[in-house]
Design an enzyme around this catalytic site. Structure first.
Site, mmCIF file in Angstrom:
data_model
loop_
_atom_site.group_PDB
_atom_site.id
_atom_site.type_symbol
_atom_site.label_atom_id
_atom_site.label_comp_id
_atom_site.label_asym_id
_atom_site.label_seq_id
_atom_site.Cartn_x
_atom_site.Cartn_y
_atom_site.Cartn_z
ATOM 1 N N HIS A 227 0.819 -1.207 0.000
ATOM 2 C CA HIS A 227 0.000 0.000 0.000
ATOM 3 C C HIS A 227 0.860 1.267 0.000
ATOM 4 O O HIS A 227 1.947 1.306 0.567
ATOM 5 C CB HIS A 227 -0.976 0.016 1.178
ATOM 6 C CG HIS A 227 -0.342 -0.139 2.527
ATOM 7 N ND1 HIS A 227 -0.997 -0.746 3.569
ATOM 8 C CD2 HIS A 227 0.865 0.221 3.018
ATOM 9 C CE1 HIS A 227 -0.220 -0.726 4.640
ATOM 10 N NE2 HIS A 227 0.912 -0.144 4.324
ATOM 11 N N ASN A 228 0.360 2.290 -0.684
ATOM 12 C CA ASN A 228 0.978 3.618 -0.757
ATOM 13 C C ASN A 228 2.277 3.649 -1.555
ATOM 14 O O ASN A 228 2.978 4.667 -1.555
ATOM 15 C CB ASN A 228 1.257 4.201 0.636
ATOM 16 C CG ASN A 228 0.054 4.155 1.547
ATOM 17 O OD1 ASN A 228 -1.073 4.346 1.101
ATOM 18 N ND2 ASN A 228 0.276 3.873 2.821
#
Length: 299
Positions: A227-228
């Site tokens: 994620h991210n």
């Protein structure tokens, strides 16, 4: 007999594309199919990466037509010499020998929810799930058993191979009294144009902001993108584990390694096979090892 093609028709194609090449030989001859130099078939077209790839005691004069690098001194009956022989060779195969079976635009057993927006000439394989606020650009091809969920924007002319998952929550939790509670994710995934995503790849959505895969990125099978994560243009990721909030610069090469969460890898940087990246790596270097250390400049 394989498909017979006149050499002059191949040269006409290269001229139409504006390719820079030198032809040596007789353009009135023909080739009968294609083959590798290791298992060469008489009368066929082949690609010779360099002289080291030629089998021992192989008579190169048997080769009807070869695509080779401009700087190589290799003697074949006919040859196309150019600066990007691999790209030229496979471009010829695609133009003259592509026998891909026609497929349905939407495969059997595939579910597409009402909010999904598909561009023109999108192909989606069998048993896929597209469920959420999802946009797919023109000419993108999605393999079989692919899951795309939540908020995902995929650009034009992307390839997503079978058994890949895009948009699920990543792995994050908070802890209280020794009990772990998973963090709900509210970001999405943005995949720009001309991205290749191999089979068995997982790309997690962002927690708040989006996970971003920029134009021209290539991700090999069995990679994990946490994620991210942000991967800049034209970077290649080979069978690697890239954990949350990592930033990778443009035109870098990440080879079969693990990148710790929140690390930054610069642009035009190579991470060698088997490396463990535990801290930031600057631009224009080659790093490798466990932990990864800078070995030299990447000029």
């Amino acid at each position: 007999m394989d498909k017979v093609v006149l050499i002059k028709d191949i040269l006409n194609l290269l001229d139409e594309k504006g390719e820079d090449y030198v032809f040596i030989g007789n353009l009135e001859e023909y080739i009968d199919g294609f083959s590798s130099i290791t298992n060469y078939k008489e009368e066929s077209l082949t690609w010779i990466k360099n002289s080291k790839n030629v089998p021992d005691r192989f008579d190169l004069k048997k080769v009807k037509l070869a695509v080779i690098q401009i700087e190589d001194d290799i003697e074949t009956r006919n040859q196309i010499k150019c600066r990007d022989s691999k790209r030229i060779f496979f471009g010829i195969l695609e133009a003259f020998f592509d026998n891909t079976t026609a497929v349905r635009n939407i495969g059997y057993g595939t579910y597409i929810s009402p909010n999904v927006r598909l561009g023109e000439n999108v192909i989606i394989g069998h048993n896929c799930t597209l469920d959420g606020d999802i946009a797919i650009g023109n000419g993108t091809r999605i393999g079989n058993n692919v899951n795309i969920v939540n908020r995902v924007n995929i650009g034009n002319n992307c390839i997503i191979q079978s058994l890949t998952t895009i948009g699920e929550d990543g792995f994050g939790y908070f802890e209280k009294d020794n009990k772990k509670t998973m963090v709900r994710h509210f970001g999405g995934v943005v995949i720009e144009d001309d991205v290749f995503i191999g089979s068995h790849v997982n790309i997690a959505r962002g927690t708040i902001d989006d996970t971003i895969i920029k134009r021209g990125v290539k991700i090999a099978p069995s990679s994990h993108i946490g994620h991210n994560v942000s991967i800049d243009e034209d970077t290649t990721v080979i069978c690697s584990q890239v954990f949350g909030s990592v930033k990778i610069g443009r035109n870098s090469y990440i080879s079969s390694c693990t990148v710790r969460n929140q690390c930054t890898i610069g642009e035009n940087t190579i991470i060698g096979m088997g490396s463990i990246v535990t801290k930031d790596v600057e631009d224009n270097v080659v790093a490798m090892g466990n932990p990864a250390k800078i070995r030299r400049k990447n000029l």
